[in-house]
Design an enzyme around this catalytic site. Structure first.
Site, PDB file in Angstrom:
ATOM      1  N   SER A  84      -3.122  -7.541  -2.976  1.00  0.00           N
ATOM      2  CA  SER A  84      -2.732  -8.619  -2.065  1.00  0.00           C
ATOM      3  C   SER A  84      -1.728  -8.187  -1.001  1.00  0.00           C
ATOM      4  O   SER A  84      -1.574  -8.868   0.013  1.00  0.00           O
ATOM      5  CB  SER A  84      -2.155  -9.800  -2.860  1.00  0.00           C
ATOM      6  OG  SER A  84      -0.909  -9.468  -3.439  1.00  0.00           O
ATOM      7  N   LYS A 111       5.283 -10.896  -2.577  1.00  0.00           N
ATOM      8  CA  LYS A 111       4.720 -11.338  -1.304  1.00  0.00           C
ATOM      9  C   LYS A 111       5.787 -11.190  -0.215  1.00  0.00           C
ATOM     10  O   LYS A 111       6.944 -10.863  -0.478  1.00  0.00           O
ATOM     11  CB  LYS A 111       4.280 -12.806  -1.363  1.00  0.00           C
ATOM     12  CG  LYS A 111       3.348 -13.159  -2.514  1.00  0.00           C
ATOM     13  CD  LYS A 111       1.957 -12.591  -2.357  1.00  0.00           C
ATOM     14  CE  LYS A 111       1.063 -12.999  -3.531  1.00  0.00           C
ATOM     15  NZ  LYS A 111      -0.275 -12.368  -3.481  1.00  0.00           N
TER      16      LYS A 111
END
Length: 254
Positions: free
Chosen positions: A48, A108
């Site tokens: 990701s 993230k």
């Protein structure tokens, strides 16, 4: 005389064993303090954040940058907020946080700050109503954790405030490329992966959603190891063909 020597030997062996135990306990305590209050190691199991952080990257996150929350410690503590918080996450920084929905640690990039509005429209990121500039810099092949490879377009994106980073897009018409508008609540942050079309992040409210400041664990700082195919690092015989030497001991750039 023989009996006297035997007793002395036994006493010496007991002393050596006691000293060894003390050294081991001291080393464990030092490691625990280092991990809890200074730096904690993490590995990357999914794609990701590619290509900023690749599957098989190992990095250190600073635990003290934003103070200490309930997930900063080996066992979660029953409190909200943060201790010794002398700073807050800034837009563009890369953070490790606990996703309470899944019970897992995620990594993230901070995209939205408290009070911001966020929206995706035709693959473009809008923050507070303004489109975030991006510049195409090339194409690449992106492999996920199962080995499935897809072609991606690589962009250099510049966030408000000037942080520039690399993102990847399969296309501008994927699942999360067109969203409604999100408004980040007070005390929360909007987190997104750099591999935009292969990231479950704050755009999915029932899977990640807005992240409370108290759930932050640390700021990603430096890669110290990297190996292809998520091979276990203790398999030394796999190193020559699979270690990414050029990614070791490198800062995790914003």
């Amino acid at each position: 005389m023989s009996q006297s020597v035997s007793k002395a030997d036994k006493k010496a062996r007991k002393s050596e064993l006691r000293e060894t135990i003390v050294v081991i306990v001291e080393a464990l305590l030092i490691a625990l303090v280092f991990r809890t209050f200074l730096y904690q190691p993490f590995s990357i199991p999914t794609g990701s954040m590619q290509s900023t952080l690749m599957i098989g990257d190992y990095f250190l996150a600073s635990k003290f940058t934003w103070g200490f929350g309930k997930y900063s410690f080996p066992l979660p503590l029953p409190f909200n907020g943060r201790l010794l918080a002398f700073g807050e996450p800034q837009r563009g920084e890369i953070a490790v946080f606990r996703n309470e929905i899944t019970g897992e640690d995620y990594i993230k990039r901070v995209i939205g700050l408290p009070g911001d509005t966020i929206r995706m429209q035709q693959g473009r990121l809008y923050i507070n109503g303004a489109v975030v500039p991006r510049e195409q810099i090339g194409t690449a092949e992106d492999a996920d954790s199962t080995g499935r490879t897809v072609p991606v377009t690589v962009y250099r994106e510049t966030l408000p405030g000037g942080v520039t980073h690399i993102i990847q897009e399969i296309s501008d018409n994927e699942y999360l490329d067109n969203t409604s508008e999100y408004r980040v609540p007070a005390g929360h942050y909007f987190m997104m992966g750099d591999n935009r079309d292969r990231s479950a992040d704050s755009r999915v409210l029932n899977q990640v959603g807005y992240v409370p400041f108290g759930n932050f664990i640390g700021k990603a700082e430096v890669r110290f190891f990297s190996i292809r195919n998520n091979i276990a690092p203790w398999l030394l015989w796999e190193w020559p063909a699979n270690v990414r030497w050029d990614r070791m001991f490198q800062p995790v750039h914003s």
